[in-house]
Scaffold this active site. Structure first.
Site: not given
Length: 191
Positions: A16-18
Site C-alpha cells: 500500500a501507499c507509500p
C-alpha cells in the site's frame, strides 16, 4: 497484446501507499541512464503516484498497462547523454515531417527510443530500432531511403543520425524536438 521489454522488474504487488514509491525510488537508483523499469503493483493509487514521482524526479513515465488486478507501470531513467548538445547538421522539424507523411511521400521514420517508449506512443508505421541496437540492425535500413530519425528529445536521434551518416547513409534527418512535443498522429499498444 505484445509484451513490453523492460530492463528490470520490481514486484510491488500487495503493498500500500507509500511503499510502491519507496521501492521504485530505490530500484531507480540502481539502474543506468536509459534503462526501463517495470513496476508491478496492485495499489490503484500507484498509477497517479508513480507518474507524479517520475516527473518530479526527472525520469520519464512511459505508461501503465492493466492486467487484471495488476498495474504494470513503465518508467525510463533519465541519462546524461540526453542533455548533450546536438551536433548532426541535417535537422527536420515536426511540420516538415508531418507534411511528408500526410502527402504520402516515401520516407522512413526511424524511432530510436527504447521499445517500451515506442510501445506507449509512436508515429504510425515508424520502425523501432533502439539506439543501442542500431549498429547490429543497420541491414534493416536502405541507404537510398530518406530517413527521419526521432527519439524523445532529439539527443539519441542526433547520435543515431551520426552513426547512419558514418555508415554511408546520406538522406538522414534528425527530427527535433522529438516525441515530447509531437502533435501529429500517434499509435500505441492500446490502439
Amino acid at each position: 497484446m505484445k509484451a513490453i521489454d523492460s530492463d528490470v522488474m520490481l514486484d510491488a504487488k500487495g503493498l500500500a501507499c507509500p511503499m510502491p514509491i519507496v521501492r521504485t525510488k530505490k530500484a531507480m537508483k540502481d539502474l543506468e541512464g536509459g534503462q526501463v523499469l517495470e513496476v508491478e503493483a496492485t495499489d490503484k493509487g500507484s498509477k497517479a503516484d508513480i507518474k507524479a514521482w517520475a516527473e518530479s524526479a526527472g525520469h520519464q513515465y512511459l505508461g501503465t498497462v492493466e492486467e487484471g488486478d495488476v498495474l504494470k507501470h513503465y518508467l525510463r531513467k533519465s541519462s546524461e547523454e540526453e542533455k548533450a548538445e546536438l551536433s548532426y547538421p541535417h535537422v527536420a522539424d515536426h511540420p516538415q515531417l508531418e507534411e511528408k507523411l500526410q502527402a504520402g511521400e516515401s520516407v522512413v521514420v526511424l524511432d530510436v527510443r527504447e521499445s517500451a517508449e515506442y510501445a506507449f506512443r509512436h508515429i504510425p508505421n515508424a520502425l523501432s530500432i533502439p539506439l543501442g541496437d542500431l549498429d547490429e540492425r543497420l541491414g534493416e535500413l536502405n541507404q537510398q531511403d530518406e530517413i527521419y530519425v526521432i527519439c524523445r528529445t532529439g539527443s539519441r536521434s542526433d547520435l543515431a543520425c551520426q552513426k547512419l551518416a558514418a555508415s554511408g547513409f546520406e538522406r538522414v534527418f534528425n527530427v527535433v524536438p522529438g516525441m515530447t512535443e509531437w502533435n501529429g498522429a500517434t499509435a500505441s499498444i492500446h490502439d
